[in-house]
Design an enzyme around this catalytic site. Structure first.
Site, PDB file in Angstrom:
ATOM      1  N   GLU A 145      44.312  68.504 -16.920  1.00 52.75           N
ATOM      2  CA  GLU A 145      43.832  69.716 -16.257  1.00 52.75           C
ATOM      3  C   GLU A 145      42.406  69.996 -16.729  1.00 52.75           C
ATOM      4  O   GLU A 145      42.144  69.956 -17.930  1.00 52.75           O
ATOM      5  CB  GLU A 145      44.727  70.916 -16.582  1.00 52.75           C
ATOM      6  CG  GLU A 145      44.400  72.108 -15.706  1.00 52.75           C
ATOM      7  CD  GLU A 145      45.341  73.298 -15.951  1.00 52.75           C
ATOM      8  OE1 GLU A 145      45.571  74.064 -15.016  1.00 52.75           O
ATOM      9  OE2 GLU A 145      45.826  73.456 -17.075  1.00 52.75           O
ATOM     10  N   GLY A 188      45.184  75.382 -26.405  1.00 51.28           N
ATOM     11  CA  GLY A 188      46.366  75.809 -27.140  1.00 51.28           C
ATOM     12  C   GLY A 188      47.547  74.926 -26.781  1.00 51.28           C
ATOM     13  O   GLY A 188      48.278  74.450 -27.643  1.00 51.28           O
ATOM     14  N   ALA A 189      47.708  74.698 -25.466  1.00 53.63           N
ATOM     15  CA  ALA A 189      48.817  73.877 -24.976  1.00 53.63           C
ATOM     16  C   ALA A 189      48.539  73.521 -23.519  1.00 53.63           C
ATOM     17  O   ALA A 189      47.607  74.030 -22.911  1.00 53.63           O
ATOM     18  CB  ALA A 189      50.134  74.639 -25.102  1.00 53.63           C
ATOM     19  N   GLU A 192      50.782  72.483 -19.744  1.00 49.97           N
ATOM     20  CA  GLU A 192      52.102  72.558 -19.122  1.00 49.97           C
ATOM     21  C   GLU A 192      52.543  71.320 -18.366  1.00 49.97           C
ATOM     22  O   GLU A 192      53.324  71.430 -17.408  1.00 49.97           O
ATOM     23  CB  GLU A 192      52.138  73.753 -18.160  1.00 49.97           C
ATOM     24  CG  GLU A 192      51.222  73.659 -16.944  1.00 49.97           C
ATOM     25  CD  GLU A 192      49.855  74.278 -17.113  1.00 49.97           C
ATOM     26  OE1 GLU A 192      49.219  74.606 -16.101  1.00 49.97           O
ATOM     27  OE2 GLU A 192      49.411  74.437 -18.269  1.00 49.97           O
ATOM     28  N   HIS A 240      54.753  80.768 -22.699  1.00 51.67           N
ATOM     29  CA  HIS A 240      53.700  80.649 -21.677  1.00 51.67           C
ATOM     30  C   HIS A 240      53.814  79.316 -20.933  1.00 51.67           C
ATOM     31  O   HIS A 240      53.826  79.273 -19.695  1.00 51.67           O
ATOM     32  CB  HIS A 240      52.327  80.766 -22.357  1.00 51.67           C
ATOM     33  CG  HIS A 240      51.164  80.650 -21.420  1.00 51.67           C
ATOM     34  ND1 HIS A 240      50.442  81.746 -20.990  1.00 51.67           N
ATOM     35  CD2 HIS A 240      50.589  79.571 -20.822  1.00 51.67           C
ATOM     36  CE1 HIS A 240      49.485  81.342 -20.170  1.00 51.67           C
ATOM     37  NE2 HIS A 240      49.549  80.025 -20.055  1.00 51.67           N
ATOM     38  N   GLU A 241      53.917  78.236 -21.692  1.00 52.03           N
ATOM     39  CA  GLU A 241      53.965  76.913 -21.057  1.00 52.03           C
ATOM     40  C   GLU A 241      55.263  76.696 -20.285  1.00 52.03           C
ATOM     41  O   GLU A 241      55.272  76.036 -19.241  1.00 52.03           O
ATOM     42  CB  GLU A 241      53.778  75.811 -22.102  1.00 52.03           C
ATOM     43  CG  GLU A 241      52.479  75.906 -22.886  1.00 52.03           C
ATOM     44  CD  GLU A 241      51.244  76.033 -22.004  1.00 52.03           C
ATOM     45  OE1 GLU A 241      51.207  75.402 -20.933  1.00 52.03           O
ATOM     46  OE2 GLU A 241      50.317  76.770 -22.387  1.00 52.03           O
ATOM     47  N   GLU A 274      47.828  81.025 -14.383  1.00 49.00           N
ATOM     48  CA  GLU A 274      47.614  81.491 -15.749  1.00 49.00           C
ATOM     49  C   GLU A 274      47.977  82.957 -15.954  1.00 49.00           C
ATOM     50  O   GLU A 274      48.530  83.326 -16.984  1.00 49.00           O
ATOM     51  CB  GLU A 274      46.168  81.229 -16.172  1.00 49.00           C
ATOM     52  CG  GLU A 274      45.788  79.752 -16.164  1.00 49.00           C
ATOM     53  CD  GLU A 274      46.705  78.892 -17.043  1.00 49.00           C
ATOM     54  OE1 GLU A 274      47.438  79.434 -17.889  1.00 49.00           O
ATOM     55  OE2 GLU A 274      46.694  77.658 -16.871  1.00 49.00           O
TER      56      GLU A 274
END
Length: 781
Positions: free
Chosen positions: A105, A237-238, A240, A272-273, A295
């Protein structure tokens, strides 16, 4: 028009030399030539039915002269694994080894395979990978087959559902795993060797959160397994990736030796993910203009899930203190953008990953949920997901679904908030029984082009709650009796600020901790913008100096510490607050209080050398300390002993295995009063001793240190190109500079000159933002 059904991909990796050969079959139909995205790949041949097809190559695309065609395109290509960058396919070192991992991404799948790298071109992916026998391989789907071939093996994965290219994942190296099961779904945490002991907490959170989402969305998790993978070098951070979520280690790993802050962060990022597995993966935006859809919703839902599952953490307090606060600040700058922003280039797309797409969008969703009610909001979400699953959708599709679920004109109300940038400050004055309201757009710089918004106001007047839609620049409400108390924007559900002409009426109200936070945060920003003087701001601060709520104290100390960093000789109220609150919170045992105590202690240790000297003695027993106080002790040790402490802190940093521990010690290493020691610490980034992923995170912290700013500026200027190379293809360095420029430039005119005479196109917006914040701080210095 091109339509792609499936990518069949075979990759043969030379793990040692960081190269691979690729063989790809693309099942497609087209009316004309096929244009594929491809960056940094060597295209060897293109064939259909065994016959060569002519093609041309540009910097970023392959033009394949198929004419009208319905069949299989066969492409042979070669690729390289990056050793410095953190997007595309890259090397992630740890200890004395490494893994190969991917981050696609927004537009980096094209650096891995030739493809149509566009979110609307969903396809199925069938992946096979040839690697050394002793290596593990992880992708989106479970392994279907493993076949040995000499000293290598071919690992074939099950075919994915239809999904966008940016969600594809591949990880190669040595991994350790722990597993759990929810129904038929395998939930797996994977780490590099020696780290898995800290994976159990995230595994437990993931299981609870998936179960919560399945119930809330009314749709089961769609894949056979869910990997949560700790990556030793990770820019964000991460990420998905469907069925194979990647995290930086500090966003996934926690156990009983972790601080409260660390556990809360892990829970939040995992939630979140996982929200993205429905909102982003199952249903994907048609184009990056609607990135906020992904998001904002994941940000909102993660807080909703954790607030429900871990009630003791008061996660809506965390939400306004991080998401709403950050978005309000970012959106007060002239460089902001609407939630729905038109983008075309990769640079523009990357700059959308900011406080507006995450925090403002999530705050607007919270405001809309409060307006619609929980159940109607949920019903609309379920309609949206069921209508567009395995497909793409737009913002309009989302709002229309909420309208169907609620029967209310959602699109009409939200239009202002998603198509206009900025937000209003609402002026509230009282005359007898009458409330006079006036709105104008709020700017940190003081003034600018005005705008009028549809503001769904929530008020509590004389103890009675009222809702009112403010649609004009000026309006009034008559409640029929004299007003004795008033508060506006109850519990901070609205995305606007409130200015009162008579604060005594506010203090006559029953204020929740969220109300107090909002009042205090508003007036701090009014002070920064020159709308109130310091005396007014200080009088409000003194009202809250002895408040006992964690959120209020966090905000109070955060604001006073910010001012101390601007001018430590002028803004000294912090020294009155800290001794009292440190003593109070030291006696509390609940987790939120322990988190606040940790922050208070770290702040006090940095700003007060006498306090630091008393705390520094605890460094002797560092390994056995409460994890919530370790950072403060490391800071105190640096402040107290200076050069004599450097080697000991550095050796301790080098000996720690987990990033959570390393980060605490890093903050200590950046807290020295001696500028050259701070620069020595930053230079560890040049040798790889500080991870590439962490350089952008620690630069702002280093800039907050008023004792070393000039030396840090020289270091930053010298190594700017190195930093740009690390974060190429992302907007991370730009966001870092937005935080760094205001402090480095406070007493150094060269900073402004440098950033106005040198062009950095990929960071232009955020550099302008930093310079605008600097102008604001210079007014109050």
């Amino acid at each position: 028009m091109v339509s792609i059904d499936k990518y069949e991909i075979f990759l043969d990796f030379d793990f040692k030399n960081l190269i691979y050969k690729g063989y790809e079959k693309i099942y497609l139909s087209t009316d004309n030539e096929v244009v594929l995205d491809s960056v940094g790949l060597n295209i060897v041949s293109v064939k259909t039915e065994g016959k060569s097809v002519p093609f041309k190559i540009s910097d970023s695309q392959i033009f394949i002269q198929t004419g009208k065609f319905d069949g299989v395109l066969e492409i042979e290509f070669e690729g390289k694994v990056k050793e410095r960058g953190l997007v595309g396919i890259y090397k992630a070192p740890y200890d004395h080894s490494y893994i190969i991992t991917t981050q696609f991404e927004s537009v980096h799948a094209r650096e891995f395979i030739p493809c149509i790298d566009h979110p609307a071109f969903k396809a199925r992916f069938k992946l096979s990978v040839k690697v050394d026998k002793d290596l593990d391989v992880i992708s989106n789907m479970p392994i279907e087959d493993v076949r040995e071939e000499g000293d290598k093996k071919i690992v074939t994965f099950q075919e994915t559902p239809r999904m966008s290219t940016y969600l594809l994942y591949l990880g190669i190296g040595k991994f350790e795993e722990i597993k759990d099961k929810l129904g038929e779904v395998d939930i797996i945490v994977a780490t590099v060797p020696g780290r898995i002991s800290k994976g159990k907490f995230a595994l437990d959170v993931a299981k609870k959160v998936i179960e919560y989402y399945e119930d809330y969305f009314g749709i089961k998790y769609q894949l056979p397994k869910e990997h949560l993978i700790a990556i030793p070098e990770f820019a964000f951070g991460a990420m998905e990736n469907w069925g194979a979520i990647t995290f930086r280690e500090t966003a996934l790993l926690a156990d009983e030796s972790s601080s409260v802050q660390q556990k809360m962060r892990v829970a939040s990022v995992v939630a979140h993910e996982l929200a993205h597995q429905w909102f982003g993966d199952l249903v994907t935006m048609k184009w990056w203009d609607d990135l906020w859809l992904n998001e904002s919703f994941a940000t909102f839902m993660s807080h909703k899930a954790i607030a429900e599952l871990y009630k003791e953490w008061d996660f809506w307090g965390t939400f306004i203190n991080s998401e709403t606060s950050g978005a309000l600040f970012r959106d007060s700058l002239t460089t902001t953008h609407p939630i729905e922003a038109h983008v075309t280039s990769p640079e523009e797309i990357e700059q959308l990953f900011d406080d507006i797409s995450y925090g403002k969008g999530a705050s607007i969703l919270r405001m809309i949920e409060a307006y619609l009610g929980d159940e109607d909001f949920r019903k609309g979400i379920q309609i949206y997901l069921n209508t567009y699953k395995y497909s793409n959708a737009t913002g309009s599709d989302f709002w229309n679904s909420l309208e169907k679920g609620s029967g209310k004109p959602v699109s009409e109300i939200v239009k202002d908030w998603i198509t206009k940038d900025g937000y209003p400050v609402v002026y509230v004055s009282v005359n007898g029984s009458k409330i006079n309201l006036e709105q104008e757009r709020f700017y940190l710089k003081g003034n600018g082009k005005n705008a009028v918004y549809k503001v769904p106001l929530t008020l509590e007047v004389n103890g009675r709650k009222i809702t009112y839609l403010l649609e004009k620049e000026k309006d009034s409400i008559d409640i029929g009796s004299d007003i004795k108390s008033i508060k506006v924007n109850i519990d901070r559900t609205g995305f606007y600020r409130v200015y009162y002409n008579d604060l005594s009426l506010v203090f006559n109200s029953k204020l929740s901790h969220l109300d107090k936070w909002g009042l205090f945060n508003d007036y701090f920003n009014f002070f920064l913008a020159g709308r109130v003087n310091y005396t007014t701001y200080e009088s409000i601060a003194k009202q809250f100096m002895k408040d006992d709520n964690y959120l209020v104290v966090d905000e109070l100390v955060s604001e006073l510490y910010y001012l101390w960093r601007v001018n430590r000789d002028k803004y000294k109220l912090l020294y009155e607050v800290l001794p009292y609150q440190v003593k109070r919170f030291s006696k509390r045992k609940d987790e939120l209080s322990r988190r606040t105590y940790s922050y208070l202690l770290s702040t006090f240790a940095f700003v007060d050398e006498k306090f630091a000297s008393g705390l520094a003695v605890a460094f002797e027993k560092y390994d056995t300390l409460d994890p919530n106080v370790k950072e403060a002790v490391a800071i105190a040790y640096a402040v107290t002993y200076g050069e004599d402490a450097y080697d000991e802190l550095l050796n301790k940093y080098r000996s720690e295995k987990f990033d959570e521990e390393k980060t605490r010690l890093l903050y200590g290493l950046l807290s020295f009063r001696e500028p050259y020691l701070v620069v020595n610490t930053m230079s560890l980034a040049l040798t790889g001793e500080i991870k590439r992923q962490d350089v952008a995170r620690i630069l702002p912290y280093a800039s907050y240190n008023p004792y070393s700013r000039l030396a840090l500026w020289k270091w930053l200027k010298t190594h700017m190109e190195f930093l740009r190379s690390i974060y190429a293809g992302t907007a991370i360095l730009g966001r870092t500079l937005r935080s760094v420029i205001p402090f480095l430039g406070l007493n150094n005119a060269e900073v402004v000159e440098y950033f106005t005479t040198n062009r950095f196109p990929e960071m232009e917006v955020e550099i302008k933002s930093g310079l605008e914040i600097l102008d604001s701080l210079r007014r109050i210095i």
